[in-house]
Design a protein around this motif. Structure first.
Motif, PDB file in Angstrom:
ATOM      1  N   MET A 198      -2.711 -24.330  14.723  1.00 29.49           N
ATOM      2  CA  MET A 198      -2.552 -23.152  15.579  1.00 29.49           C
ATOM      3  C   MET A 198      -3.250 -21.933  14.970  1.00 29.49           C
ATOM      4  SD  MET A 198      -1.335 -24.232  18.260  1.00 29.49           S
ATOM      5  CE  MET A 198      -1.303 -22.663  19.073  1.00 29.49           C
ATOM      6  N   ILE A 199      -3.224 -21.805  13.658  1.00 28.90           N
ATOM      7  CA  ILE A 199      -3.946 -20.700  13.010  1.00 28.90           C
ATOM      8  C   ILE A 199      -5.432 -20.820  13.282  1.00 28.90           C
ATOM      9  CG2 ILE A 199      -4.615 -19.781  10.741  1.00 28.90           C
ATOM     10  CD1 ILE A 199      -1.692 -20.355   9.862  1.00 28.90           C
ATOM     11  N   ARG A 200      -5.967 -22.040  13.218  1.00 30.22           N
ATOM     12  CA  ARG A 200      -7.391 -22.248  13.542  1.00 30.22           C
ATOM     13  C   ARG A 200      -7.682 -21.871  14.992  1.00 30.22           C
ATOM     14  NH1 ARG A 200      -9.252 -27.914  10.812  1.00 30.22           N
ATOM     15  NH2 ARG A 200      -9.227 -27.167   8.671  1.00 30.22           N
ATOM     16  N   ALA A 201      -6.779 -22.218  15.900  1.00 28.34           N
ATOM     17  CA  ALA A 201      -6.977 -21.878  17.306  1.00 28.34           C
ATOM     18  C   ALA A 201      -6.961 -20.365  17.509  1.00 28.34           C
ATOM     19  CB  ALA A 201      -5.913 -22.548  18.171  1.00 28.34           C
ATOM     20  N   ILE A 202      -6.088 -19.671  16.810  1.00 31.14           N
ATOM     21  CA  ILE A 202      -6.037 -18.205  16.917  1.00 31.14           C
ATOM     22  C   ILE A 202      -7.324 -17.593  16.378  1.00 31.14           C
ATOM     23  CG2 ILE A 202      -4.870 -16.153  15.999  1.00 31.14           C
ATOM     24  CD1 ILE A 202      -2.240 -17.831  16.204  1.00 31.14           C
TER      25      ILE A 202
ATOM     26  N   ASN B  53      -7.729 -31.639   2.799  1.00 34.36           N
ATOM     27  CA  ASN B  53      -6.328 -31.491   3.182  1.00 34.36           C
ATOM     28  C   ASN B  53      -6.130 -30.350   4.180  1.00 34.36           C
ATOM     29  OD1 ASN B  53      -6.901 -29.559   1.122  1.00 34.36           O
ATOM     30  ND2 ASN B  53      -4.715 -29.212   0.919  1.00 34.36           N
ATOM     31  N   ASP B  54      -7.215 -29.851   4.772  1.00 38.32           N
ATOM     32  CA  ASP B  54      -7.136 -28.714   5.689  1.00 38.32           C
ATOM     33  C   ASP B  54      -6.107 -28.892   6.794  1.00 38.32           C
ATOM     34  OD1 ASP B  54      -9.077 -27.484   4.270  1.00 38.32           O
ATOM     35  OD2 ASP B  54     -10.666 -27.772   5.745  1.00 38.32           O
ATOM     36  N   GLU B  55      -5.986 -30.105   7.311  1.00 32.31           N
ATOM     37  CA  GLU B  55      -5.089 -30.335   8.434  1.00 32.31           C
ATOM     38  C   GLU B  55      -3.755 -30.939   8.014  1.00 32.31           C
ATOM     39  OE1 GLU B  55      -6.615 -32.139  11.971  1.00 32.31           O
ATOM     40  OE2 GLU B  55      -8.656 -31.666  11.400  1.00 32.31           O
ATOM     41  N   LEU B  56      -3.578 -31.213   6.744  1.00 29.70           N
ATOM     42  CA  LEU B  56      -2.392 -31.945   6.298  1.00 29.70           C
ATOM     43  C   LEU B  56      -1.322 -31.045   5.700  1.00 29.70           C
ATOM     44  CD1 LEU B  56      -4.234 -34.909   4.576  1.00 29.70           C
ATOM     45  CD2 LEU B  56      -3.155 -34.904   6.818  1.00 29.70           C
ATOM     46  N   LYS B  57      -0.116 -31.576   5.622  1.00 31.95           N
ATOM     47  CA  LYS B  57       1.005 -30.869   5.003  1.00 31.95           C
ATOM     48  C   LYS B  57       1.095 -31.226   3.527  1.00 31.95           C
ATOM     49  CE  LYS B  57       3.844 -30.915   9.156  1.00 31.95           C
ATOM     50  NZ  LYS B  57       5.086 -31.350   9.761  1.00 31.95           N
TER      51      LYS B  57
ATOM     52  N   TYR C 168     -11.755 -27.283  21.945  1.00 38.13           N
ATOM     53  CA  TYR C 168     -11.553 -28.473  21.119  1.00 38.13           C
ATOM     54  C   TYR C 168     -10.327 -28.307  20.222  1.00 38.13           C
ATOM     55  CZ  TYR C 168     -12.104 -31.654  17.202  1.00 38.13           C
ATOM     56  OH  TYR C 168     -11.867 -32.572  16.217  1.00 38.13           O
ATOM     57  N   LEU C 169     -10.188 -27.145  19.587  1.00 31.26           N
ATOM     58  CA  LEU C 169      -9.055 -26.908  18.685  1.00 31.26           C
ATOM     59  C   LEU C 169      -7.717 -26.930  19.426  1.00 31.26           C
ATOM     60  CD1 LEU C 169     -10.502 -24.122  16.361  1.00 31.26           C
ATOM     61  CD2 LEU C 169     -10.029 -26.503  15.763  1.00 31.26           C
ATOM     62  N   ILE C 170      -7.692 -26.370  20.628  1.00 29.17           N
ATOM     63  CA  ILE C 170      -6.452 -26.359  21.416  1.00 29.17           C
ATOM     64  C   ILE C 170      -6.075 -27.785  21.834  1.00 29.17           C
ATOM     65  CG2 ILE C 170      -5.435 -25.647  23.612  1.00 29.17           C
ATOM     66  CD1 ILE C 170      -6.932 -22.954  23.216  1.00 29.17           C
ATOM     67  N   ILE C 171      -7.061 -28.550  22.298  1.00 31.05           N
ATOM     68  CA  ILE C 171      -6.782 -29.937  22.686  1.00 31.05           C
ATOM     69  C   ILE C 171      -6.287 -30.725  21.482  1.00 31.05           C
ATOM     70  CG2 ILE C 171      -7.869 -32.106  23.416  1.00 31.05           C
ATOM     71  CD1 ILE C 171      -9.667 -30.379  25.248  1.00 31.05           C
ATOM     72  N   ARG C 172      -6.949 -30.550  20.347  1.00 24.80           N
ATOM     73  CA  ARG C 172      -6.560 -31.281  19.142  1.00 24.80           C
ATOM     74  C   ARG C 172      -5.190 -30.827  18.624  1.00 24.80           C
ATOM     75  NH1 ARG C 172     -10.401 -33.659  14.565  1.00 24.80           N
ATOM     76  NH2 ARG C 172      -8.783 -34.160  13.083  1.00 24.80           N
ATOM     77  N   ALA C 173      -4.849 -29.566  18.825  1.00 26.54           N
ATOM     78  CA  ALA C 173      -3.556 -29.054  18.347  1.00 26.54           C
ATOM     79  C   ALA C 173      -2.383 -29.725  19.057  1.00 26.54           C
ATOM     80  CB  ALA C 173      -3.485 -27.539  18.526  1.00 26.54           C
TER      81      ALA C 173
ATOM     82  N   ASN D 266      -0.788 -30.880  10.320  1.00 25.64           N
ATOM     83  CA  ASN D 266       0.165 -29.775  10.238  1.00 25.64           C
ATOM     84  C   ASN D 266      -0.073 -28.884  11.463  1.00 25.64           C
ATOM     85  OD1 ASN D 266       1.472 -27.323   9.698  1.00 25.64           O
ATOM     86  ND2 ASN D 266       1.169 -27.546   7.500  1.00 25.64           N
ATOM     87  N   PHE D 267       0.899 -28.805  12.356  1.00 27.66           N
ATOM     88  CA  PHE D 267       0.755 -28.061  13.606  1.00 27.66           C
ATOM     89  C   PHE D 267       0.455 -26.580  13.354  1.00 27.66           C
ATOM     90  CE2 PHE D 267       2.436 -25.697  17.264  1.00 27.66           C
ATOM     91  CZ  PHE D 267       1.700 -26.283  18.275  1.00 27.66           C
TER      92      PHE D 267
END
Length: 161
Positions: A14-18, A139-143, A52-57, A9-10
């Motif tokens: 992005m929330i993690r990156a912020i 499910n942290d990264e999933l929709k 890492y989070l930005i690259i992965r996003a 889930n994009f």
């Protein structure tokens, strides 16, 4: 049947990156004011995590693949390189758990034979747990919700085991 491919889930990424960016700013600001080296270390670690989070996003790689052969998780940095495909027949149990009363995860228990084929350094000193290998999915990264992910895993495992 074709594989079920679950993408991240994009918006969650992005929330993690912020949050990572805010951690860098906070750590750097506190270090500038106090000159305590812990905050410098914290800032450097937070910066590495942020990169890492930005690259992965912006990489649109799947997080989890469920196929007729088994499951493949990409939920951690080294999951694919260290574990790879886990055949359904090598999974002995799937459980939904809660840690600390509120963190939900799904534990996947693999056979000792599967563990022996992988370069996995098991750190348990308790012989009861030494032959277990547990993969935690979230499910942290999933929709999808935790319950939806768990139901999907159980359905696919029961179908192909």
């Amino acid at each position: 049947m074709s594989a079920i491919i679950l993408y991240p889930n994009f918006h969650k990424k992005m929330i993690r990156a912020i949050i990572g960016f805010l951690a860098v700013v906070a750590g750097t600001s506190i270090y500038i004011v106090t000159h305590i080296s812990f905050f410098l270390f914290f800032s450097i670690a937070a910066t590495a995590l942020l990169v890492y989070l930005i690259i992965r996003a912006f990489k649109n790689q799947p997080v989890l693949i469920l196929s007729t052969e088994g499951l493949e998780s990409f939920m951690s940095i080294t999951a694919k390189e260290k574990i790879g495909l886990i055949p359904w027949r090598e999974i002995i149990n799937v459980r939904s758990i809660k840690s600390f009363g509120f963190i939900k995860a799904i534990n996947i228990y693999c056979t000792p034979e599967f563990i022996a084929t992988k370069d996995i350094h098991h750190q348990s000193k308790n012989s009861k747990f030494r032959d277990r290998f547990v993969i935690q999915l979230s499910n942290d990264e999933l929709k999808m919700t935790h319950e939806e992910l768990y139901s999907l895993l159980i359905k696919e495992w029961n179908k192909y085991k």
